[in-house]
Design a protein around this motif. Sequence first.
Motif, mmCIF file in Angstrom:
data_model
loop_
_atom_site.group_PDB
_atom_site.id
_atom_site.type_symbol
_atom_site.label_atom_id
_atom_site.label_comp_id
_atom_site.label_asym_id
_atom_site.label_seq_id
_atom_site.Cartn_x
_atom_site.Cartn_y
_atom_site.Cartn_z
ATOM 1 N N VAL A 83 0.947 -1.270 -0.129
ATOM 2 C CA VAL A 83 0.109 0.096 0.229
ATOM 3 C C VAL A 83 0.797 1.345 -0.104
ATOM 4 N N ALA A 84 1.884 1.283 0.838
ATOM 5 C CA ALA A 84 2.935 2.507 0.899
ATOM 6 C C ALA A 84 3.548 2.661 -0.575
ATOM 7 N N ALA A 116 2.348 1.779 -3.554
ATOM 8 C CA ALA A 116 1.581 2.275 -4.388
ATOM 9 C C ALA A 116 1.094 3.682 -4.101
ATOM 10 N N LEU A 117 1.188 4.347 -2.739
ATOM 11 C CA LEU A 117 0.951 5.869 -2.556
ATOM 12 C C LEU A 117 2.170 6.477 -2.943
ATOM 13 N N THR A 118 3.212 5.794 -2.802
ATOM 14 C CA THR A 118 4.729 6.567 -3.271
ATOM 15 C C THR A 118 4.601 6.720 -4.639
ATOM 16 N N PHE A 157 1.946 7.263 -6.727
ATOM 17 C CA PHE A 157 1.033 8.248 -6.836
ATOM 18 C C PHE A 157 1.741 9.709 -6.464
ATOM 19 N N ALA A 158 2.481 9.703 -5.262
ATOM 20 C CA ALA A 158 3.310 10.923 -4.859
ATOM 21 C C ALA A 158 4.092 11.173 -6.082
ATOM 22 N N THR A 216 10.060 7.051 10.643
ATOM 23 C CA THR A 216 9.560 5.973 9.643
ATOM 24 C C THR A 216 9.659 4.496 10.316
ATOM 25 N N ILE A 271 8.096 3.372 3.465
ATOM 26 C CA ILE A 271 7.358 4.494 4.137
ATOM 27 C C ILE A 271 8.316 5.657 4.012
ATOM 28 N N LEU A 313 8.101 7.328 0.854
ATOM 29 C CA LEU A 313 6.841 7.923 0.841
ATOM 30 C C LEU A 313 6.779 9.305 1.410
ATOM 31 N N SER A 317 9.044 11.713 -0.301
ATOM 32 C CA SER A 317 8.362 12.463 -1.309
ATOM 33 C C SER A 317 7.107 13.140 -1.376
ATOM 34 N N VAL A 318 6.341 12.910 -0.211
ATOM 35 C CA VAL A 318 5.209 13.752 0.070
ATOM 36 C C VAL A 318 5.628 15.265 1.019
#
Length: 351
Positions: free
Chosen positions: A26-27, A29-31, A33-34, A283, A304, A307, A310-311
């Motif tokens: 999941v992390a 996938a979010l990374t 996207f970011a 983290t 993470i 992520l 990046s965010v």
Amino acid sequence: MTALHGVRIGPVGLRFRLRPLVVPLVALALTVFAVALSIRLGDFPMSVGDVLRVLAGAGDATEQYIVFDLRLPRTLTGLLIGAAFGVAGAITQAISRNPLASPDILGVTPGASAGAVGVIVLASGFGGVASVAGAIGLPVAALIGGLVSAALVYVLAWRRGVDGYRLVLVGIGVQAFMLNLTYWLLTIGDVSQAGQALVWITGSLDARSWADLVPVAVALAVFLPLALVGAHVLGALQFDDDTVRNLGARVELSRFALILIAVMLAAIATAAAGPVFFVALATPQIAQRLAGTARPPLVASAVIGALLVSVSDLVARTAFPIELPVGVVTAVLGAPYLMFLIIRKRREVRA
């Protein structure tokens, strides 16, 4: 009910077993996207189609310059240094059995900062010292500073072995020394050098290039597999030294090798973008709580960490009227978390 190796496991137990696998996915996938958002957004906004077209080799010269020379190397550098800091923090916290241990607290990143600031300040003056500093270069100086600081902590904490609590206390002392050394170096440099050094020690991804990306990528390619190979030793090091020896592990050799891996990852990441504080501290604890494991998981900590940086860089670059160093955003996020960990640790000691 589900049977695994002859043992029947209920839905709750199965979910608990799957959490360490689901969390990094999941992390990740979010990374992704970011990263996509980071490449799209900026002073020259681009659509997803434009970005994909440029990545496929099309697009005009301006679009290619923005994607390949400005945004992509910066975004990927942030992703990789976040992963490096995450793994380094997971290793140091697992070895010391202390959630407050990280390359920041143990003096590694402050040592790397002192080495890099020394090069920035000394490379343009001070006679023969300038030629030596210029020849060393900022990344190498940061790496040397981190290694020297880590060696100092390890030697001072040694007393027939290295205790995790003593390691943290000595690390805090060495951290204070390295920070004050950095500030002293700033006072002897001129205004332009001090300004350049201050931006760097805050932690910045501004103007990162492919040359900054390569050393971190190589470090992760070399040291992350070694850390994963030593993951079973990290599990054993959660017990006291006598128990670890009875399990057949060579305590001090294993601890030294893993600390060296963490130091190299943290120092090289610091050399690439400066000390992006609190990533290595927060983290691993976030990954451990999300995954429900007994110690910080390495892969989840890496993803993470990527992520988080990046965010944070996306926020620092696009959310304010002026661009901020990424280290400012991670510090704002990490400082309250550090206070939470200290309060929680104090309550556990009292209990």
